[in-house]
Scaffold this active site. Structure first.
Site, short mmCIF file in Angstrom:
data_model
loop_
_atom_site.label_atom_id
_atom_site.label_comp_id
_atom_site.label_asym_id
_atom_site.label_seq_id
_atom_site.Cartn_x
_atom_site.Cartn_y
_atom_site.Cartn_z
N HIS A 16 24.51 -52.12 -12.56
CA HIS A 16 23.32 -51.71 -13.21
C HIS A 16 22.48 -52.73 -13.71
O HIS A 16 23.02 -53.13 -15.01
CB HIS A 16 23.37 -50.58 -14.24
N HIS A 18 18.94 -55.24 -14.65
CA HIS A 18 17.34 -55.70 -14.47
C HIS A 18 17.09 -56.89 -14.52
O HIS A 18 17.64 -57.67 -15.54
CB HIS A 18 16.73 -54.84 -15.91
N LEU A 19 16.93 -57.54 -13.40
CA LEU A 19 16.51 -58.86 -13.29
C LEU A 19 15.17 -59.45 -13.52
O LEU A 19 14.73 -60.63 -13.66
CB LEU A 19 17.12 -59.19 -11.93
N ARG A 20 14.05 -58.44 -13.47
CA ARG A 20 12.54 -58.90 -13.60
C ARG A 20 12.23 -59.57 -12.66
O ARG A 20 12.58 -59.46 -11.51
CB ARG A 20 12.44 -59.59 -15.14
N ASN A 44 12.39 -51.08 -11.67
CA ASN A 44 11.28 -50.84 -12.33
C ASN A 44 10.40 -51.89 -12.75
O ASN A 44 10.46 -52.40 -13.99
CB ASN A 44 11.87 -50.11 -13.75
N LYS A 102 16.70 -44.86 -7.42
CA LYS A 102 16.84 -44.86 -8.86
C LYS A 102 15.73 -44.03 -9.19
O LYS A 102 14.63 -43.77 -8.87
CB LYS A 102 16.59 -46.17 -9.36
N HIS A 139 18.64 -42.10 -14.28
CA HIS A 139 18.47 -42.53 -15.74
C HIS A 139 18.65 -40.83 -16.37
O HIS A 139 17.67 -40.04 -16.18
CB HIS A 139 17.30 -43.14 -16.00
N HIS A 177 24.51 -45.75 -17.34
CA HIS A 177 24.63 -45.71 -18.80
C HIS A 177 24.90 -44.87 -19.72
O HIS A 177 24.01 -44.23 -20.48
CB HIS A 177 23.31 -46.65 -19.20
N LEU A 222 17.39 -47.68 -24.29
CA LEU A 222 17.37 -46.35 -23.88
C LEU A 222 18.54 -46.42 -22.73
O LEU A 222 18.48 -46.95 -21.93
CB LEU A 222 16.19 -46.15 -23.05
N ASP A 250 23.39 -52.74 -17.61
CA ASP A 250 21.93 -52.53 -17.87
C ASP A 250 21.40 -53.54 -18.77
O ASP A 250 20.47 -53.37 -19.60
CB ASP A 250 21.91 -51.06 -18.77
N HIS A 254 14.03 -58.60 -22.66
CA HIS A 254 12.47 -58.82 -22.93
C HIS A 254 12.26 -59.85 -23.96
O HIS A 254 13.12 -60.37 -24.60
CB HIS A 254 12.17 -57.40 -24.05
#
Ligand code: DOR
Ligand code: ZN
Length: 347
Positions: A16, A18-20, A44, A102, A139, A177, A222, A250, A254
């Protein structure tokens, strides 16, 4: 008991992540690719990765951003919407690189505006996923504003997840998560169709960490951190050797400007030292010998993928996590535990 100074593991995977995209992707990808062989990449983005064509293009951007000499396989996911066409599922399976879909309940988290507004709208798609063996990643938080934020995971289990598993008993589901004793117990007692990922931050921190000496945006993620009794239940479960629980960071970067502001974005950037943080938890729990299966075996087994064959080594060594790392122009990313000392280091 003898203390271990070094451990060698099969190269782990992150189930899980997030690579942007764009410059952010190029900045964070090397941190993950250094440690992990593969990762399930969250969809996302803005706009989200909805179709197999979107996923193919995103995958190509990831591979282009990968520094020479690092071998890393992005495992792609589709972002489920109220209107995802059923035909997209067979295309996803045929692609060979889309490994899951997802479910973000609309409004639950970062870039979830296009998420599912009511689960019934996705039943035809879920039936097709059940038929073709494509896993659903959830989620697991109810978004009803009347529910206390600390109870949203437990409410999701009762209102959405349990009925969903009954309706689609052949659908493989990963509860992402997990943060509560309720989720740990539910996943344990459910059938083999259900597994869970566990982050390093939910294993290491309880909700007090969001408020120690003032408001701490780098501990805001989150689902939000939970009470100590929940953290302990999740640690006991993740370190128990139960194959239904496996590593998913996860890690969600940012820029500093989005964290140090009145309404801070949710997400902990843990990729920089992810494996070391998990090693610390497993060691504290007296379960270092269970780390390899949690990090390198159980996830691959659940997804029906081969385990990695190469090895990595962690050494007992004290080092300091940097205060920040390059991310966007003049807007760095602050890693989880910035400035703090940790005791394992990947060599
Ligand atoms: O803390 C989080 N950050 N949780 C999520 O579910 C999304 C993620 C993000 O994309 O920033
Ligand atoms: Zn996530």
């Amino acid at each position: 008991m003898t203390e271990l100074n070094q451990i060698t593991l099969t190269r782990p995977d992150d189930w899980h992540l997030h690579l942007r995209d764009g410059a952010a992707l190029a900045a964070v990808l090397p941190h993950t690719a250094r440690q992990f062989g593969r990762a399930i990449v969250m969809p996302n983005l803005k706009p989200p990765v909805i179709t197999v064509a979107d996923a193919a293009a995103y995958r190509q951007r990831i591979l282009t951003a990968l520094p020479a000499g690092l071998s890393f396989e992005p495992l792609m996911t589709l972002y489920l919407t109220d209107t995802t066409p059923v035909v997209e599922i067979a295309k996803a399976v045929d692609s060979g690189f889309v490994k899951a879909v997802k479910l973000f309940p609309a409004g639950a988290t970062t870039n979830s505006d296009s998420g599912v507004t009511s689960i019934e709208k996705t039943y035809a798609v879920l039936a097709e996923m059940e038929k073709l063996g494509l896993p659903l990643l959830v989620h697991g938080e109810e978004t009803d504003p009347a529910i206390d934020i600390f109870d949203r995971e437990a409410a999701f289990i009762e209102r959405t997840l349990e009925p969903l598993l009954k309706r689609f008993p052949g659908l493989k589901v990963v509860m992402e998560h997990i943060t509560t004793a309720d989720a740990a117990d539910f996943v344990k007692s459910a059938g083999a169709q259900l597994a869970a990922t566990v982050t390093a931050h939910h294993l290491l921190l309880n909700r007090n960490a969001m408020f120690t000496g003032g408001l701490r945006p780098y501990h805001y993620c989150l689902p939000v951190l939970k009470a100590e009794k929940h953290r302990q239940a999740v640690v006991a479960t993740a370190t128990s050797g139960n194959p239904k629980f496996f590593l998913g960071t996860d890690s969600a970067p940012h820029p500093r400007s989005a964290k140090e502001t009145a309404i801070a974005a949710g997400g902990c950037f843990s990729a920089f030292a992810a494996l070391e943080l998990y090693a610390q938890i497993f060691e504290q729990a007296g379960a270092l010998e269970k780390l390899e299966a949690f990090a390198s075996f159980y996830g691959a087994d659940f997804y029906g993928l081969p385990r990695n064959t190469s090895k990595i080594t962690l050494k007992k060594e004290t080092w300091q996590i940097p205060a920040s790392l390059p991310y966007l122009d003049n807007d760095p990313v602050v890693p989880l535990f910035a400035g703090e000392t940790i005791c394992w280091k990947m060599s």
